[in-house]
Design an enzyme around this catalytic site. Structure first.
Site, mmCIF file in Angstrom:
data_model
loop_
_atom_site.group_PDB
_atom_site.id
_atom_site.type_symbol
_atom_site.label_atom_id
_atom_site.label_comp_id
_atom_site.label_asym_id
_atom_site.label_seq_id
_atom_site.Cartn_x
_atom_site.Cartn_y
_atom_site.Cartn_z
ATOM 1 N N GLN A 53 -133.329 -34.423 -23.706
ATOM 2 C CA GLN A 53 -131.951 -34.646 -24.114
ATOM 3 C C GLN A 53 -131.490 -36.081 -23.911
ATOM 4 O O GLN A 53 -130.525 -36.518 -24.541
ATOM 5 C CB GLN A 53 -131.021 -33.704 -23.344
ATOM 6 C CG GLN A 53 -131.230 -32.234 -23.687
ATOM 7 C CD GLN A 53 -130.392 -31.326 -22.814
ATOM 8 O OE1 GLN A 53 -130.796 -31.006 -21.704
ATOM 9 N NE2 GLN A 53 -129.237 -30.924 -23.290
ATOM 10 N N ARG A 110 -130.066 -35.582 -10.718
ATOM 11 C CA ARG A 110 -131.076 -34.616 -11.130
ATOM 12 C C ARG A 110 -131.570 -34.979 -12.525
ATOM 13 O O ARG A 110 -130.780 -35.057 -13.477
ATOM 14 C CB ARG A 110 -130.495 -33.189 -11.131
ATOM 15 C CG ARG A 110 -131.534 -32.175 -11.565
ATOM 16 C CD ARG A 110 -131.019 -30.746 -11.573
ATOM 17 N NE ARG A 110 -132.049 -29.912 -12.176
ATOM 18 C CZ ARG A 110 -131.852 -29.042 -13.148
ATOM 19 N NH1 ARG A 110 -130.636 -28.833 -13.637
ATOM 20 N NH2 ARG A 110 -132.848 -28.356 -13.648
ATOM 21 N N HIS A 155 -138.357 -29.108 -17.878
ATOM 22 C CA HIS A 155 -137.049 -28.663 -18.364
ATOM 23 C C HIS A 155 -137.211 -28.281 -19.839
ATOM 24 O O HIS A 155 -136.832 -29.036 -20.725
ATOM 25 C CB HIS A 155 -136.036 -29.790 -18.182
ATOM 26 C CG HIS A 155 -134.603 -29.376 -18.371
ATOM 27 N ND1 HIS A 155 -133.637 -29.583 -17.414
ATOM 28 C CD2 HIS A 155 -133.963 -28.786 -19.403
ATOM 29 C CE1 HIS A 155 -132.468 -29.155 -17.853
ATOM 30 N NE2 HIS A 155 -132.645 -28.663 -19.069
ATOM 31 N N ASN A 200 -136.730 -25.419 -15.026
ATOM 32 C CA ASN A 200 -135.313 -25.242 -15.304
ATOM 33 C C ASN A 200 -135.111 -24.024 -16.195
ATOM 34 O O ASN A 200 -135.682 -23.929 -17.290
ATOM 35 C CB ASN A 200 -134.749 -26.470 -16.021
ATOM 36 C CG ASN A 200 -133.276 -26.298 -16.359
ATOM 37 O OD1 ASN A 200 -132.412 -26.389 -15.486
ATOM 38 N ND2 ASN A 200 -132.968 -25.988 -17.618
ATOM 39 N N GLU A 416 -126.395 -27.279 -12.138
ATOM 40 C CA GLU A 416 -125.654 -27.629 -13.349
ATOM 41 C C GLU A 416 -124.330 -26.877 -13.347
ATOM 42 O O GLU A 416 -124.265 -25.703 -12.997
ATOM 43 C CB GLU A 416 -126.408 -27.262 -14.635
ATOM 44 C CG GLU A 416 -127.584 -28.140 -14.965
ATOM 45 C CD GLU A 416 -128.266 -27.733 -16.274
ATOM 46 O OE1 GLU A 416 -127.596 -27.136 -17.156
ATOM 47 O OE2 GLU A 416 -129.477 -27.994 -16.405
ATOM 48 N N TRP A 465 -123.124 -31.230 -15.095
ATOM 49 C CA TRP A 465 -123.766 -31.442 -16.381
ATOM 50 C C TRP A 465 -122.680 -31.936 -17.329
ATOM 51 O O TRP A 465 -121.755 -31.201 -17.634
ATOM 52 C CB TRP A 465 -124.418 -30.156 -16.924
ATOM 53 C CG TRP A 465 -125.153 -30.454 -18.195
ATOM 54 C CD1 TRP A 465 -124.657 -30.444 -19.471
ATOM 55 C CD2 TRP A 465 -126.508 -30.900 -18.303
ATOM 56 N NE1 TRP A 465 -125.602 -30.851 -20.359
ATOM 57 C CE2 TRP A 465 -126.758 -31.148 -19.665
ATOM 58 C CE3 TRP A 465 -127.529 -31.139 -17.374
ATOM 59 C CZ2 TRP A 465 -127.992 -31.602 -20.130
ATOM 60 C CZ3 TRP A 465 -128.746 -31.588 -17.843
ATOM 61 C CH2 TRP A 465 -128.973 -31.806 -19.197
ATOM 62 N N GLU A 472 -127.692 -31.770 -27.444
ATOM 63 C CA GLU A 472 -127.446 -30.454 -26.845
ATOM 64 C C GLU A 472 -128.248 -29.373 -27.565
ATOM 65 O O GLU A 472 -127.716 -28.471 -28.207
ATOM 66 C CB GLU A 472 -125.942 -30.164 -26.862
ATOM 67 C CG GLU A 472 -125.523 -28.900 -26.129
ATOM 68 C CD GLU A 472 -126.065 -28.795 -24.712
ATOM 69 O OE1 GLU A 472 -126.459 -27.691 -24.317
ATOM 70 O OE2 GLU A 472 -126.105 -29.823 -24.000
ATOM 71 N N TRP A 473 -129.603 -29.486 -27.461
ATOM 72 C CA TRP A 473 -130.534 -28.495 -27.992
ATOM 73 C C TRP A 473 -130.197 -28.119 -29.445
ATOM 74 O O TRP A 473 -130.029 -29.006 -30.279
ATOM 75 C CB TRP A 473 -130.623 -27.292 -27.049
ATOM 76 C CG TRP A 473 -130.951 -27.721 -25.645
ATOM 77 C CD1 TRP A 473 -130.174 -27.629 -24.538
ATOM 78 C CD2 TRP A 473 -132.163 -28.385 -25.201
ATOM 79 N NE1 TRP A 473 -130.802 -28.158 -23.447
ATOM 80 C CE2 TRP A 473 -132.020 -28.631 -23.811
ATOM 81 C CE3 TRP A 473 -133.349 -28.781 -25.831
ATOM 82 C CZ2 TRP A 473 -133.008 -29.258 -23.046
ATOM 83 C CZ3 TRP A 473 -134.337 -29.405 -25.076
ATOM 84 C CH2 TRP A 473 -134.156 -29.625 -23.697
ATOM 85 N N PHE A 481 -120.966 -32.917 -23.413
ATOM 86 C CA PHE A 481 -120.820 -32.447 -22.037
ATOM 87 C C PHE A 481 -120.618 -33.592 -21.047
ATOM 88 O O PHE A 481 -120.462 -33.348 -19.852
ATOM 89 C CB PHE A 481 -122.082 -31.681 -21.608
ATOM 90 C CG PHE A 481 -122.041 -30.194 -21.851
ATOM 91 C CD1 PHE A 481 -121.504 -29.333 -20.915
ATOM 92 C CD2 PHE A 481 -122.575 -29.653 -23.010
ATOM 93 C CE1 PHE A 481 -121.493 -27.955 -21.119
ATOM 94 C CE2 PHE A 481 -122.565 -28.279 -23.234
ATOM 95 C CZ PHE A 481 -122.026 -27.427 -22.285
#
Length: 520
Positions: A53, A110, A155, A200, A416, A465, A472-473, A481
Site C-alpha cells: 500500500q 508498524r 501483510h 497481518n 490498527e 491506520w 486501499e486494496w 485513511f
C-alpha cells in the site's frame, strides 16, 4: 502539570487554531474525552502502513512480482482501475515520512516487509541484497528518530512464484518457504527489531481470497462469488491450516535461534470485529459467539490453546481439518502478544433456529451466524464511506475485554484503528485536511480503549491506520485513511487536523506520565 508545560500546550493549541484549521480549536483538547493518563508510561503510540500500500517501486532494485502486483493489473479487480506500482512512493520518501512521524511524536511505526523484495522467487532464488539494504535504511531512519520498528513479516502479499509453483497457501510446501523467509528477516533485522508480527489479518486474507474470491488468488465457489476455480466450503480451511503452521514454523525459528540473544517478541495480528447479538435471545447470543469463533478464534485458538473452537467442531465435525500430534507440538510455541486490528462492530443473527437471508456468516462453514452492521433497519453505529465500517466506539472496550478473558490476558497491541473517508474531487485540500470526523472517531475509540485498560486489559500500544493516505486494496485510491493527505498527482504530503490532534494527545500522555517531551 507544571506551569511551563501548561504554557507549552496552550501555545501549541493557539498556534494550531490560528492556522488553516481556524474554527476547530475544540478538537485540540477532546480530552478530555480520551484520557491519555490511562495509558501506561511505556505505551507505544504509533502509526501503521504496509509494503504494497505504501512502497511503490514495484519492480525496482531486484524486487520480484507478488500476488498483488499480478492481481491489480487484471482489468476489473480494483474499483478505480489503479494499482500499487507507485503507491505513495514510501520506498524513495521514507526519510520524509519518518520526519512526519517524528513531528507527530509517535514512538513506534508498524510497517511490513515485502517478501518479494527480499526473496523475489522465494527459497527458489537468491536473497535480494538491495531489498535487505532498503529495510536496513528504513529501520535506521526510525531508530535515529527514537521510533521503535514494529515489523510485520507478511501483510497479504506473497511472491507470485509460490502461487505459480504450488498454489501458495493451498500447499504445505509454503510452510518451508515461510520458515526460510522469516529466518532471513530475523537474521538481518532482528538485532534492532524487537516486535515481530508473522501475519497481518489472516482471517481477512483467507476469507476474501479463498471463500469470496474478491482478493488474490480469487478462488471461490459459484454460490459465494464469481471465480473461475475454487471451493469455498473446503479451501479456506486448507489455506488457514497451512498459514497457522507457517506461523508456528517462524515462531520456532525465532525461539530456537534468535530470541534469547535479540530479546524481541513475536505475535500475530487478527482483524477483530465486535459481534453484538441482534436481540437478547439465547439463540442470537450463541450466534454471536459462533461468529467470533468462525472469524477470529478460528486462528487464535489453535495457536494459543492448541485446538479449534468447540463451535467449529460441533458444526463441521470431521470436515474440520485436524492437526496431527506433530503439528500441535509446533503450535505450542504460540506467541508473545496478540495484535488487534479493530475498526468496527456488527450485529449477529442466529441462522440455525431462525430463517436467514443469504449473507456473510449465514452459511454452514461460516457458523450459521448472519453478520451485518445494519439489521432490520437498525444500524449499530454511524455509517461511513465504507460499507463495512460503522462507528461504534464501545466495541473497542468489548472486543479487548473479550480477548483478555478468552486468552488469559496475553499482552495486546491495537495494531490498527482508524477511519476511512471517500475521495471527493469536488473538495479542495483545505476541506480534506480538516478531518473532524477522524478526530472524533479516534477520540471515541481511544477513550473506549482507556476504559478497557483501567479495567485490567494488558494493552501495550495503539497504532493509527494510517500514517498516509494510500492504496486501499480493491478500493484503490478512492478511500483515504491517512493522518496526512497525499496529493496523488505529485505525492506531496500535508498534515491533517487528525495528525495535529494525535500529536497533542501523545504530548499530553508524555506529560502526565512524566516522560520528557519529544521533538515539537
Amino acid at each position: 502539570m507544571e506551569l511551563p508545560l501548561l504554557m507549552h500546550h496552550a501555545l501549541f493549541a493557539l498556534s494550531f487554531c490560528f492556522s488553516i484549521f481556524t474554527g476547530y480549536c475544540d478538537f485540540i483538547s477532546l480530552k478530555e474525552n480520551s484520557d491519555s493518563s490511562s495509558f501506561p508510561g511505556n505505551f507505544l503510540f504509533g502509526t501503521a502502513s504496509s509494503s504494497y500500500q505504501f512502497e511503490g517501486a514495484f519492480l525496482s532494485d531486484g524486487k520480484g512480482l507478488n500476488n498483488w502486483d499480478v492481481f491489480t493489473h487484471k482489468p476489473g479487480t480494483i474499483m478505480d482501475g489503479t494499482n500499487g506500482d507507485i503507491a505513495v512512493d514510501h520506498y524513495h520518501r521514507y526519510q520524509e515520512d519518518a520526519d512526519l512521524m517524528e513531528y507527530t511524536g509517535v514512538n513506534s511505526y508498524r510497517f511490513s516487509l515485502s517478501w518479494a523484495r527480499i526473496l523475489p522467487k522465494g527459497r527458489f532464488g537468491k536473497v535480494n541484497r538491495a531489498g535487505i539494504d532498503y529495510y536496513n535504511r528504513l529501520i535506521e531512519a526510525l531508530i535515529n528518530r527514537g521510533i521503535e520498528p514494529f515489523v510485520t513479516i507478511t501483510h497479504y502479499d506473497i511472491p507470485q512464484e509460490l502461487e505459480n509453483r504450488y498454489e501458495g497457501w493451498l500447499s504445505p510446501k509454503i510452510q518451508e518457504d515461510f520458515r526460510y523467509y522469516a529466518d532471513i528477516c530475523f537474521k538481518y533485522f532482528g538485532d534492532r527489531v524487537k516486535y515481530w508480527v508473522t501475519f497481518n489479518e489472516p482471517n481477512v486474507a483467507i476469507n476474501l481470497g479463498y471463500r469470496e474470491g474478491l482478493w488474490p488468488p480469487s478462488r471461490c465457489s459459484g454460490s459465494f462469488g464469481h471465480c473461475s476455480y475454487g471451493d469455498s466450503e473446503r479451501e479456506p480451511f486448507i489455506a488457514a491450516s497451512n498459514l497457522m503452521l507457517s506461523h508456528a514454523a517462524a515462531v520456532d525459528v525465532y525461539r530456537t535461534k534468535y530470541q534469547k540473544n535479540q530479546g524481541g517478541r513475536i505475535g500475530i495480528v487478527m482483524n477483530a470485529i465486535w459481534f453484538e447479538p441482534f436481540s437478547n435471545s439465547s439463540e442470537d447470543k450463541l450466534a454471536a459467539e459462533r461468529a467470533q469463533s468462525f472469524y477470529m478464534n478460528w486462528f487464535l485458538d489453535p495457536i494459543i490453546l492448541g485446538k479449534y473452537p468447540s463451535e467449529m467442531h460441533e458444526i463441521l465435525g470431521p470436515e474440520l481439518l485436524a492437526f496431527s500430534r506433530y503439528d500441535l507440538e509446533k503450535l505450542k510455541t504460540g506467541l508473545d502478544f496478540i495484535g488487534v486490528n479493530h475498526y468496527t462492530s456488527a450485529y449477529v443473527k442466529d441462522c440455525i433456529f431462525s430463517a436467514c437471508e443469504p449473507g456473510r456468516g449465514s452459511s454452514r462453514t461460516e457458523g450459521f451466524a448472519l453478520t451485518s452492521p445494519q439489521m432490520n433497519g437498525v444500524s449499530i453505529g454511524e455509517q461511513t464511506a465504507l460499507d463495512w465500517l460503522y462507528i461504534h466506539p464501545q466495541g473497542m472496550e468489548k472486543i479487548v475485554t473479550y480477548i483478555k478473558h478468552r486468552y488469559n490476558n496475553i499482552p495486546m497491541f491495537i495494531t490498527e484503528n482508524g477511519l476511512g473517508t471517500r475521495e471527493n474531487s469536488n473538495h479542495n485540500t483545505k476541506d480534506i485536511i480538516n478531518d473532524v470526523k477522524r478526530v472524533e472517531y479516534l477520540s471515541g475509540y481511544l477513550d473506549s480503549l482507556a476504559t478497557a485498560i483501567r479495567k485490567g486489559a494488558d494493552v501495550r500500544g495503539h497504532f493509527v491506520w494510517s500514517l498516509l493516505d494510500n492504496f486501499e486494496w480493491t478500493y484503490g485510491y478512492t478511500i483515504r485513511f491517512g493522518l496526512h493527505h497525499v496529493d496523488y498527482a505529485n505525492l506531496n504530503r500535508t498534515r491533517k487536523l487528525s495528525a495535529f490532534w494525535y500529536k497533542n494527545f501523545i504530548a499530553e500522555h508524555k506529560a502526565r506520565s512524566g516522560i520528557r517531551l519529544g521533538h515539537t
